[in-house]
Structure formats: structure tokens, C-alpha cells
Design a protein around this motif. Structure first.
Motif, mmCIF file in Angstrom:
data_model
loop_
_atom_site.group_PDB
_atom_site.id
_atom_site.type_symbol
_atom_site.label_atom_id
_atom_site.label_comp_id
_atom_site.label_asym_id
_atom_site.label_seq_id
_atom_site.Cartn_x
_atom_site.Cartn_y
_atom_site.Cartn_z
ATOM 1 N N ASP A 1 8.734 33.654 7.479
ATOM 2 C CA ASP A 1 9.274 34.428 6.356
ATOM 3 C C ASP A 1 10.563 35.131 6.772
ATOM 4 O O ASP A 1 11.562 35.130 6.032
ATOM 5 C CB ASP A 1 8.255 35.463 5.872
ATOM 6 C CG ASP A 1 7.042 34.845 5.198
ATOM 7 O OD1 ASP A 1 7.177 33.747 4.622
ATOM 8 O OD2 ASP A 1 5.960 35.458 5.263
ATOM 9 N N ARG B 1 18.225 43.799 6.620
ATOM 10 C CA ARG B 1 17.609 42.723 5.835
ATOM 11 C C ARG B 1 16.141 42.544 6.198
ATOM 12 O O ARG B 1 15.312 42.251 5.333
ATOM 13 C CB ARG B 1 18.391 41.425 6.022
ATOM 14 C CG ARG B 1 19.792 41.496 5.397
ATOM 15 C CD ARG B 1 20.409 40.131 5.216
ATOM 16 N NE ARG B 1 21.769 40.233 4.692
ATOM 17 C CZ ARG B 1 22.075 40.433 3.412
ATOM 18 N NH1 ARG B 1 21.101 40.602 2.525
ATOM 19 N NH2 ARG B 1 23.340 40.496 3.014
ATOM 20 N N GLN C 1 14.309 45.420 4.576
ATOM 21 C CA GLN C 1 14.238 45.203 3.124
ATOM 22 C C GLN C 1 13.118 44.224 2.790
ATOM 23 O O GLN C 1 12.367 44.436 1.815
ATOM 24 C CB GLN C 1 15.576 44.668 2.629
ATOM 25 C CG GLN C 1 15.656 44.527 1.117
ATOM 26 C CD GLN C 1 17.028 44.045 0.675
ATOM 27 O OE1 GLN C 1 17.745 43.353 1.401
ATOM 28 N NE2 GLN C 1 17.424 44.421 -0.552
ATOM 29 N N LEU C 2 12.992 43.160 3.599
ATOM 30 C CA LEU C 2 11.892 42.209 3.382
ATOM 31 C C LEU C 2 10.531 42.877 3.568
ATOM 32 O O LEU C 2 9.620 42.674 2.760
ATOM 33 C CB LEU C 2 12.053 41.020 4.328
ATOM 34 C CG LEU C 2 10.927 39.977 4.284
ATOM 35 C CD1 LEU C 2 10.875 39.283 2.925
ATOM 36 C CD2 LEU C 2 11.101 38.954 5.397
ATOM 37 N N ASP D 1 9.783 46.072 3.284
ATOM 38 C CA ASP D 1 9.543 47.035 2.208
ATOM 39 C C ASP D 1 9.121 46.339 0.918
ATOM 40 O O ASP D 1 8.302 46.870 0.147
ATOM 41 C CB ASP D 1 10.791 47.870 1.956
ATOM 42 C CG ASP D 1 11.097 48.831 3.099
ATOM 43 O OD1 ASP D 1 10.187 49.095 3.904
ATOM 44 O OD2 ASP D 1 12.246 49.301 3.200
ATOM 45 N N SER D 2 9.678 45.149 0.680
ATOM 46 C CA SER D 2 9.378 44.451 -0.564
ATOM 47 C C SER D 2 7.987 43.846 -0.586
ATOM 48 O O SER D 2 7.480 43.463 -1.652
ATOM 49 C CB SER D 2 10.412 43.333 -0.801
ATOM 50 O OG SER D 2 10.248 42.297 0.156
ATOM 51 N N THR D 3 7.356 43.745 0.585
ATOM 52 C CA THR D 3 6.030 43.127 0.637
ATOM 53 C C THR D 3 4.938 44.163 0.867
ATOM 54 O O THR D 3 3.762 43.820 1.002
ATOM 55 C CB THR D 3 5.975 42.080 1.751
ATOM 56 O OG1 THR D 3 6.311 42.711 3.012
ATOM 57 C CG2 THR D 3 6.937 40.941 1.476
ATOM 58 N N ASN D 4 5.292 45.429 0.946
ATOM 59 C CA ASN D 4 4.305 46.477 1.196
ATOM 60 C C ASN D 4 4.324 47.541 0.073
ATOM 61 O O ASN D 4 5.223 47.592 -0.717
ATOM 62 C CB ASN D 4 4.574 47.161 2.544
ATOM 63 C CG ASN D 4 4.359 46.215 3.704
ATOM 64 O OD1 ASN D 4 3.355 45.526 3.759
ATOM 65 N ND2 ASN D 4 5.321 46.165 4.637
#
Length: 368
Positions: A296, A359, A362-363, A365-368
Motif C-alpha cells: 500500500d 505522504r 497522509q495515507l 491518517d486516511s485509513t485510521n
């Protein structure tokens, strides 16, 4: 480039030593020897693989012999075993250091000695800029009368315990100056040895094994393996900034660790007393704990034209070596499955590292 290379290359052109051999090559070999602590014989060669090939041949490795090697390494650190018709036997890593598991080797040597099937040589790899356990490996090699050739291609500038430099171990050590290494000669490598006889034989074999005679006389076969004087001139310029390069790579590693450490992300360990060059920043991702996988992160970075790579695929997992003997519990397999090398070049700017870190965060944070 450091900015010092052109002056050395210009000197090589003025001297008209363009082909292999020349004053810049002599100076480069001496500079590396002094950097490693002095008293060592250095032979500049066309690649690290060439250095390993020569070292194995000088050690007497031949068809059918076993050579015990770290499984997690670059292919160029294994192929010379095949060149000589010998058989690699692969060994796992110690999870506390990510270098070869010395206890595993010791256990297998005990059984091999009992069965009269000792290997001809052992080739451990200084992985990602970190020295193997030289004291323990040298003691085992001496105990069983086995040649020890340390693959230090990734660790120039690193140090072992008591300040001993990586690249000084065993009967010989191998250095690489490929374009992706901490310093480069555009391509190239070096054999480093405490044995003058090994260095003399390496120089002989690397220059087509030409016997001393007014004509071309050959009593054995050799190779065109010598480093060119022009490439060595580049290396001289690079050596001037080796310490700075190591400091910069270590700073990049520490910044990644400070910003990204959290449950599910583990960085390559550094055992007490060792100082890694942090050639690459290597870490492992636990997808169950972190919520995202190594792939990922890698694919997200690639989408933004940022290159990252999995850790080396262990050689015992390669199609070429299917069925080859392997001793271990799969530490290296797990590191390959979950491991990632982040961008960590010496000339990486803070802004570039900010982008990589940002980056990834950011990834996450977007999945938690």
C-alpha cells in the motif's frame, strides 16, 4: 558528485594514464586502506562481484565445494559461487541485527565437522550498511579452518565494535562502488585483505594472469577485472566526502524513525557498539497492526513518482536456487514480505524527505 572528482580526473588525463593501472588507482587503493585503518592490501577492481569471484578462487573454491552465504543479499554476492561451479548454502538472519545468524552457522558447522562436510568458505553480508558480527565469525572460521570472505559491498563507512571499520573482516572483504552505493566510481569494486599473497594473486588474476615474460605467457587463466585509472580518479574525489555521506544517511534514517515510528512500523535495529552507514533506510510494516501493508505504501509513493523498494528477496526464494539448502526459521522471508526501503540518497533534501514522510502520514491518517 562531491565537486572534487574533476581535478583528479584531470590529473589522470594529464598523466595519460587512462587504461587500467596508473597513479590515481594506486592513490585510491591507498586512500581506502587508510580509511579502513591502514595495514590492509586493497585491489581496485571492475565490480564487487569481480572482487568476490577472485577472493573465492584464491580461497581455493572449486566445483562441488559448498560456500555458506547470507540468503538475504544482492544476486551479485552469490553468482560468483556459481562461476566457480561451487554450491551455495543459504543462511537466515538474526532478528536482533538483520545480519546473518551466527548461532545458526555455529550449530551447522558443528554438524558439518562431525560429518566431514565443512564448507570451503563462508560469505556473510553486511546488510544495508550494517556490519556482521566479525568477532564471532572470525572465531568460527579459525576454529574450523574455513576461509571467511565478508561481503561489505553495502557498508563502507560503517564501523564494528571498538571502532573497527566494516570492510576489514575475515581473510578478505568485498567493497562495491556501483552507482547506488554510498560512494561511487561509476562502477567498480575492491578486494580488501590482510594477506599480501591474496592481494598479489588478485592483481595477477585481474590482469589476465599474464606471467612475467617479454611476450604474453599464461600458465593459468585470468580476467579483465582491474579498475580503470579514470574511475579510480572519481573514487578519490568521492572518498573526500565519505564521512559526510555517512552522517547524512544516518540523519535521514533518524528523521524517518522520529516521524514514522508507531505500532506496526519497525526500523532496522542497530546493535550496541555498531555504527551502521544506514546505506538505505529499511523498515518493516505489520499490516495487521498498522492497517496498511508494505505494498500500500510502496504503490502510493510510486503514484507520486517516489521510488521505494522491497527489501532484498532472499536468494533461497529465487527461481534459480529452487531446492538449494537453506538453514533458518524464515526471518529473512518475513522481512522480505513486509520490508520497505525508503528514499535515502545522500543528496536528498529536507523538502524531499518532508514529502515522503507527509505522504505516508497522509495515507496512515486516511485509513485510521
Amino acid at each position: 558528485m562531491s565537486g572534487h572528482e574533476e581535478a583528479h580526473v584531470a590529473q589522470a588525463f594529464v598523466s595519460n594514464f587512462v587504461a587500467p593501472l596508473g597513479p590515481q588507482l594506486d592513490a585510491f587503493e591507498d586512500e581506502v586502506s587508510q580509511n579502513l585503518g591502514g595495514g590492509l592490501h586493497c585491489v581496485g577492481l571492475s565490480s564487487g562481484s569481480a572482487a568476490l569471484h577472485l577472493a573465492l578462487r584464491i580461497a581455493g573454491v572449486g566445483p562441488g565445494d559448498e560456500v555458506w552465504v547470507s540468503s538475504m543479499t544482492f544476486a551479485g554476492g552469490i553468482f560468483p559461487v556459481n562461476y566457480l561451479g561451487a554450491r551455495p548454502v543459504f543462511f537466515d538472519l538474526d532478528p536482533k541485527s538483520w545480519t546473518v545468524d551466527v548461532n545458526n552457522i555455529a550449530q551447522q558447522l558443528e554438524g558439518a565437522a562431525r560429518d566431514n562436510r565443512l564448507p570451503k568458505a563462508i560469505v556473510p553480508t553486511d546488510l544495508y550498511g550494517q556490519s556482521v558480527d566479525l568477532d564471532a565469525l572470525e572465531a568460527l572460521a579459525a576454529q574450523y579452518g574455513i576461509s571467511l570472505i565478508v561481503d561489505s559491498a553495502e557498508s563502507l563507512g560503517a564501523s564494528y565494535k571498538r571502532g573497527r571499520m566494516a570492510g576489514t573482516g575475515g581473510d578478505a572483504a568485498i567493497l562495491s562502488f556501483n552507482g547506488n552505493k554510498i560512494i561511487t566510481t561509476s562502477g567498480g569494486g575492491m578486494l580488501v585483505t590482510k594477506h599480501k599473497g591474496w592481494a598479489d594473486e588478485a592483481r595477477f588474476l585481474a590482469t589476465q594472469a599474464r606471467d612475467p615474460a617479454p611476450h604474453y605467457e599464461h600458465s593459468t587463466f585470468g580476467y579483465n577485472y582491474r579498475l580503470s585509472n579514470i574511475c579510480a580518479a572519481i573514487g578519490l574525489g568521492q572518498m573526500a566526502v565519505l564521512k559526510d555521506r555517512v552522517s547524512r544517511r544516518r540523519a535521514i534514517f533518524e528523521r524517518y524513525r522520529a516521524e514514522l515510528s508507531r505500532p506496526g512500523i519497525t526500523f532496522m535495529p542497530e546493535p550496541d557498539g555498531l555504527r551502521s552507514s544506514r546505506w538505505l533506510t529499511a523498515l518493516v510494516i505489520d499490516p495487521d497492526e498498522l492497517g496498511v501493508s508494505r505494498e500500500d505504501i510502496r504503490l502510493m509513493l510510486l503514484k507520486h513518482e517516489i521510488e521505494s523498494r522491497p527489501l532484498w528477496k532472499p536468494m533461497h526464494m529465487q527461481p534459480l536456487y529452487t531446492g538449494t539448502a537453506y538453514y533458518g526459521s524464515g526471518v529473512d522471508e518475513r522481512l522480505f514480505a513486509q520490508g520497505l526501503c525508503l528514499p535515502s540518497g545522500s543528496d536528498m533534501s529536507d523538502d524531499q524527505q518532508d514529502e515522503v514522510i507527509g505522504r505516508i502520514l497522509q495515507l496512515l491518517d486516511s485509513t485510521n
